[in-house]
Structure formats: structure tokens, C-alpha cells
Design a protein around this motif. Structure first.
Motif, short mmCIF file in Angstrom:
data_model
loop_
_atom_site.label_atom_id
_atom_site.label_comp_id
_atom_site.label_asym_id
_atom_site.label_seq_id
_atom_site.Cartn_x
_atom_site.Cartn_y
_atom_site.Cartn_z
N ARG A 11 17.89 -33.94 67.28
CA ARG A 11 16.85 -32.93 67.11
C ARG A 11 15.60 -33.58 66.54
NH1 ARG A 11 19.69 -29.65 62.11
NH2 ARG A 11 19.49 -31.29 60.55
N VAL A 12 14.47 -32.93 66.78
CA VAL A 12 13.20 -33.35 66.19
C VAL A 12 12.99 -32.48 64.97
CG1 VAL A 12 10.70 -33.48 66.51
CG2 VAL A 12 12.23 -34.05 68.39
N VAL A 13 12.61 -33.11 63.85
CA VAL A 13 12.37 -32.41 62.60
C VAL A 13 10.90 -32.57 62.25
CG1 VAL A 13 13.03 -32.20 60.19
CG2 VAL A 13 14.71 -32.98 61.87
N LYS A 14 10.26 -31.47 61.85
CA LYS A 14 8.87 -31.52 61.43
C LYS A 14 8.79 -31.13 59.96
CE LYS A 14 7.72 -28.73 64.74
NZ LYS A 14 6.92 -27.83 65.56
N GLY A 15 7.98 -31.86 59.21
CA GLY A 15 7.84 -31.56 57.80
C GLY A 15 6.67 -32.34 57.22
N TYR A 16 6.77 -32.65 55.96
CA TYR A 16 5.71 -33.35 55.25
C TYR A 16 6.27 -34.58 54.56
CZ TYR A 16 3.07 -29.21 56.28
OH TYR A 16 2.45 -28.20 56.94
N ARG A 17 5.53 -35.67 54.62
CA ARG A 17 5.99 -36.94 54.09
C ARG A 17 5.72 -37.08 52.60
NH1 ARG A 17 7.49 -41.32 57.05
NH2 ARG A 17 7.48 -43.28 55.96
N HIS A 18 4.61 -36.54 52.10
CA HIS A 18 4.23 -36.70 50.70
C HIS A 18 3.64 -35.41 50.17
CE1 HIS A 18 4.68 -41.05 50.98
NE2 HIS A 18 3.99 -41.01 52.09
N ALA A 19 3.68 -35.25 48.86
CA ALA A 19 3.00 -34.15 48.18
C ALA A 19 2.39 -34.70 46.90
CB ALA A 19 3.98 -33.03 47.86
N GLU A 20 1.30 -34.09 46.48
CA GLU A 20 0.63 -34.53 45.25
C GLU A 20 0.94 -33.53 44.14
OE1 GLU A 20 -3.55 -34.86 46.05
OE2 GLU A 20 -3.15 -35.72 48.02
N ARG A 21 1.46 -34.04 43.04
CA ARG A 21 1.75 -33.17 41.89
C ARG A 21 0.43 -32.76 41.25
NH1 ARG A 21 6.82 -33.37 38.52
NH2 ARG A 21 6.46 -31.66 37.10
N THR A 22 0.27 -31.46 40.98
CA THR A 22 -1.00 -30.98 40.42
C THR A 22 -0.92 -30.72 38.93
OG1 THR A 22 -0.43 -28.68 40.90
CG2 THR A 22 -1.67 -29.90 42.59
N ASP A 23 0.25 -30.46 38.38
CA ASP A 23 0.37 -30.20 36.95
C ASP A 23 1.82 -30.42 36.50
OD1 ASP A 23 1.89 -27.91 37.63
OD2 ASP A 23 0.13 -26.63 37.56
N GLN A 24 2.08 -30.17 35.25
CA GLN A 24 3.41 -30.40 34.68
C GLN A 24 4.38 -29.24 34.96
OE1 GLN A 24 4.34 -33.25 33.41
NE2 GLN A 24 2.29 -34.06 33.77
N TRP A 53 24.17 -34.94 59.99
CA TRP A 53 22.90 -35.36 60.57
C TRP A 53 22.39 -36.59 59.85
CZ3 TRP A 53 21.21 -33.41 65.00
CH2 TRP A 53 21.65 -32.16 65.39
N ALA A 54 21.96 -37.60 60.60
CA ALA A 54 21.36 -38.81 60.04
C ALA A 54 19.90 -38.89 60.49
CB ALA A 54 22.12 -40.05 60.51
N SER A 55 19.00 -39.15 59.55
CA SER A 55 17.58 -39.28 59.88
C SER A 55 17.31 -40.66 60.49
CB SER A 55 16.72 -39.12 58.63
OG SER A 55 16.83 -37.80 58.16
N LEU A 56 16.56 -40.67 61.55
CA LEU A 56 16.16 -41.91 62.22
C LEU A 56 14.64 -41.96 62.17
CD1 LEU A 56 18.54 -41.58 65.28
CD2 LEU A 56 18.93 -42.86 63.17
N GLU A 57 14.10 -42.81 61.33
CA GLU A 57 12.66 -42.86 61.09
C GLU A 57 12.04 -44.04 61.82
OE1 GLU A 57 9.38 -42.18 60.70
OE2 GLU A 57 10.19 -40.86 59.17
N PRO A 58 11.36 -43.80 62.95
CA PRO A 58 10.77 -44.91 63.70
C PRO A 58 9.40 -45.35 63.19
CG PRO A 58 10.41 -42.88 64.88
CD PRO A 58 11.23 -42.53 63.65
N THR A 59 8.77 -44.59 62.29
CA THR A 59 7.44 -44.93 61.82
C THR A 59 7.51 -46.01 60.75
OG1 THR A 59 6.81 -42.62 62.15
CG2 THR A 59 5.32 -43.99 60.84
N PRO A 60 6.83 -47.14 60.96
CA PRO A 60 6.81 -48.18 59.92
C PRO A 60 6.20 -47.63 58.64
CG PRO A 60 5.93 -49.02 61.98
CD PRO A 60 6.10 -47.53 62.14
N GLU A 61 6.75 -47.98 57.50
CA GLU A 61 6.29 -47.45 56.21
C GLU A 61 4.82 -47.74 55.95
OE1 GLU A 61 6.83 -45.04 53.10
OE2 GLU A 61 8.42 -45.57 54.48
N ALA A 62 4.37 -48.93 56.27
CA ALA A 62 2.98 -49.30 56.02
C ALA A 62 2.04 -48.43 56.84
CB ALA A 62 2.75 -50.77 56.33
N GLU A 63 2.38 -48.15 58.08
CA GLU A 63 1.55 -47.31 58.95
C GLU A 63 1.51 -45.88 58.41
OE1 GLU A 63 1.78 -45.41 63.40
OE2 GLU A 63 2.53 -47.45 63.11
N ALA A 64 2.63 -45.36 58.00
CA ALA A 64 2.69 -44.00 57.46
C ALA A 64 1.88 -43.89 56.18
CB ALA A 64 4.14 -43.60 57.20
#
Length: 72
Positions: A11-24, A53-64
Motif C-alpha cells: 500500500r501507499v501511505v501518505k503522511g508527514y515526515r517532520h513537525a516543529e514543536r511550538t511550546d512545552q 506491515w513493513a515500511s519501505l522508504e525509497p527517499t534518501p535521507e539527505a534529499e528528504a
């Protein structure tokens, strides 16, 4: 498509790679630039009983990371 063509459930999964913490208080900002998609495939579970389910991440970390910072 290649996994499915080989008879492996995937399956294709869509989501978000990073989030920025705004407060405590546990609040985060998720930006559109963090949108990401990856593939998951069914594999034998680590304990040998059943499947998972196993995640298969084809995007190189540096590019992401470069995309996340708006450099690519």
C-alpha cells in the motif's frame, strides 16, 4: 506496483515526515513542505507468528532533509 505484481500485498501511505514543536504543552506545527509518501508491504512478523506491515522508504535521507528545509 512492482510488489503487487510479485504477489506481495502493498500500500501507499501518505503522511508527514517532520513537525516543529511550538511550546512545552505538546503542540506542533506541521507544514505542507513536510508532506511525504512511502510504501508498506506485508512481511512475516518478527516473532514468526502472522504478518505485519513493513515500511519501505525509497527517499534518501539527505534529499528528504533538503526538501524539508526548502533547499530542493
Amino acid at each position: 506496483l512492482m510488489l503487487r505484481a510479485a504477489g506481495i500485498p502493498a500500500r501507499v501511505v501518505k503522511g508527514y515526515r517532520h513537525a516543529e514543536r511550538t511550546d512545552q504543552r505538546g503542540r506542533y506545527v506541521v507544514r505542507q513542505s513536510a508532506a511525504h509518501a512511502w510504501v508498506e508491504a506485508v512481511v512475516m512478523a518478527g516473532d514468526g507468528r502472522g504478518f505485519e506491515w513493513a515500511s519501505l522508504e525509497p527517499t534518501p535521507e539527505a534529499e528528504a532533509d533538503a526538501r524539508q528545509r526548502g533547499l530542493a
